[in-house]
Design a protein around this motif. Sequence first.
Motif, mmCIF file in Angstrom:
data_model
loop_
_atom_site.group_PDB
_atom_site.id
_atom_site.type_symbol
_atom_site.label_atom_id
_atom_site.label_comp_id
_atom_site.label_asym_id
_atom_site.label_seq_id
_atom_site.Cartn_x
_atom_site.Cartn_y
_atom_site.Cartn_z
ATOM 1 N N SER A 105 0.817 -1.209 0.000
ATOM 2 C CA SER A 105 0.000 0.000 0.000
ATOM 3 C C SER A 105 0.853 1.263 0.000
ATOM 4 O O SER A 105 2.005 1.275 0.456
ATOM 5 C CB SER A 105 -0.919 0.025 1.230
ATOM 6 N N ALA A 106 0.260 2.347 -0.518
ATOM 7 C CA ALA A 106 0.929 3.645 -0.501
ATOM 8 C C ALA A 106 1.176 4.112 0.932
ATOM 9 O O ALA A 106 2.180 4.779 1.205
ATOM 10 C CB ALA A 106 0.072 4.669 -1.250
ATOM 11 N N LEU A 107 0.283 3.757 1.850
ATOM 12 C CA LEU A 107 0.451 4.150 3.247
ATOM 13 C C LEU A 107 1.729 3.566 3.832
ATOM 14 O O LEU A 107 2.529 4.279 4.467
ATOM 15 C CB LEU A 107 -0.752 3.689 4.074
ATOM 16 N N GLY A 136 -3.622 -4.917 11.552
ATOM 17 C CA GLY A 136 -4.968 -4.762 11.018
ATOM 18 C C GLY A 136 -4.985 -3.920 9.762
ATOM 19 O O GLY A 136 -4.098 -3.094 9.521
ATOM 20 N N VAL A 137 -5.990 -4.157 8.935
ATOM 21 C CA VAL A 137 -6.156 -3.452 7.667
ATOM 22 C C VAL A 137 -7.624 -3.089 7.500
ATOM 23 O O VAL A 137 -8.503 -3.911 7.782
ATOM 24 C CB VAL A 137 -5.719 -4.323 6.473
ATOM 25 N N ASP A 138 -7.905 -1.874 7.051
ATOM 26 C CA ASP A 138 -9.249 -1.491 6.624
ATOM 27 C C ASP A 138 -9.201 -1.196 5.141
ATOM 28 O O ASP A 138 -8.450 -0.310 4.690
ATOM 29 C CB ASP A 138 -9.747 -0.259 7.386
ATOM 30 N N MET A 139 -9.973 -1.936 4.380
ATOM 31 C CA MET A 139 -10.026 -1.757 2.938
ATOM 32 C C MET A 139 -11.142 -0.787 2.584
ATOM 33 O O MET A 139 -12.277 -0.935 3.036
ATOM 34 C CB MET A 139 -10.256 -3.092 2.238
ATOM 35 N N PHE A 140 -10.822 0.230 1.787
ATOM 36 C CA PHE A 140 -11.819 1.154 1.258
ATOM 37 C C PHE A 140 -12.023 0.788 -0.206
ATOM 38 O O PHE A 140 -11.221 1.178 -1.056
ATOM 39 C CB PHE A 140 -11.349 2.600 1.356
ATOM 40 N N GLY A 145 -7.355 1.707 3.148
ATOM 41 C CA GLY A 145 -7.697 2.997 3.738
ATOM 42 C C GLY A 145 -6.882 3.281 4.983
ATOM 43 O O GLY A 145 -6.265 4.339 5.113
ATOM 44 N N PHE A 146 -6.882 2.325 5.921
ATOM 45 C CA PHE A 146 -6.150 2.470 7.173
ATOM 46 C C PHE A 146 -5.320 1.228 7.441
ATOM 47 O O PHE A 146 -5.700 0.111 7.079
ATOM 48 C CB PHE A 146 -7.114 2.656 8.355
ATOM 49 N N LEU A 147 -4.191 1.425 8.117
ATOM 50 C CA LEU A 147 -3.354 0.328 8.584
ATOM 51 C C LEU A 147 -3.074 0.504 10.071
ATOM 52 O O LEU A 147 -2.976 1.637 10.560
ATOM 53 C CB LEU A 147 -2.002 0.323 7.872
#
Length: 334
Positions: A105-107, A136-140, A145-147
């Motif tokens: 991911s870009a993050l 943890g990972v949140d997929m948008f 979206g968030f890591l």
Amino acid sequence: KMLRSAAPLLLRAAPRFPAHFSASLRFFPLHRRCSRGSVDGKREIARRNSNRSIASSSVGMASNNSPDAAPPTHSSTVTLSSGETIQISGAPTLSPSEFRNAIDSALFKQWLKNMQGSSGILTKEQMSLKQVHIQGVDMFGRGVGFLKFKADVFDNETGKKVPGIVFSRGQSVAVLIILESGGEDYVVLTEQVRVPVGRLILELPAGMLDDDGNDIVGTAIREVEEETGISLHVADMVNLTAFLDPSTGCRIFPSPGGCDEEISLFLYRGHVKQETITALHGKEMGLRDHGELIKVHVAPYRTLWHMTVDAKALAAIALYEMAQREGLLASSSG
């Protein structure tokens, strides 16, 4: 880097502040969706703030420092610019694709870049990064979206581990909109439900950048339109954070002890009739079918500093006042 190169341009070319705000501003009805080519509704929400209701998949946050935590089931490596190889592990609750999405991911790549940048903590070899555990990972939609991850970073002199739990959400923007009417300056705010703090918050219009992070001003303008119905112009926007010393990166970090979020703050000033102020106040906005409930508020600027707990707003006030004092802003009188 992008903002540093843009800063001289912003200082040389003062923004135009129209004599009549309505000449450069349009309002859009509640049901309107912002047209962005192939970007669908979920992608729209993907750029928004962390607590907005979105179609996301959340995975476990089990930490490997718990005695009851299962051992990680995913493993990979990454090579730093120094040539050192770092072990990357993943919580067992992550699927293989989620683990791969996280480290690609870009993050995550931006976090590694920051660590090794000119002011990064690994650059002067005072600190060492040993391993990273993705929790943890949140997929948008299709993107991350968030890591949440834990980085094992050690002080080379003492050998002690330093705090390294990271909530990664990347770049954001916010806009301080000041409207002059009848000799009084007003500011446009949004009221939203903020689940993480358990309350409604009055704050500046704001939102997250897309993965490429290239269109900072455009993102700021789109967020204002989506959250307030106001359409602004690029030429009228002032990047307040561009006035910061280049060594800062020309962004602010609201919670660097646990979150990597970096925010660019913009200013718009204009003149409106009192009818515009009245029409704005109490206006309901947001993508309501996605659970985005926003109410627009208009308040006197002179009272803003003690009526909001929004760190973005308070930081924007400080930058705006200091920029005025130093003569960095053009007059809004004409």
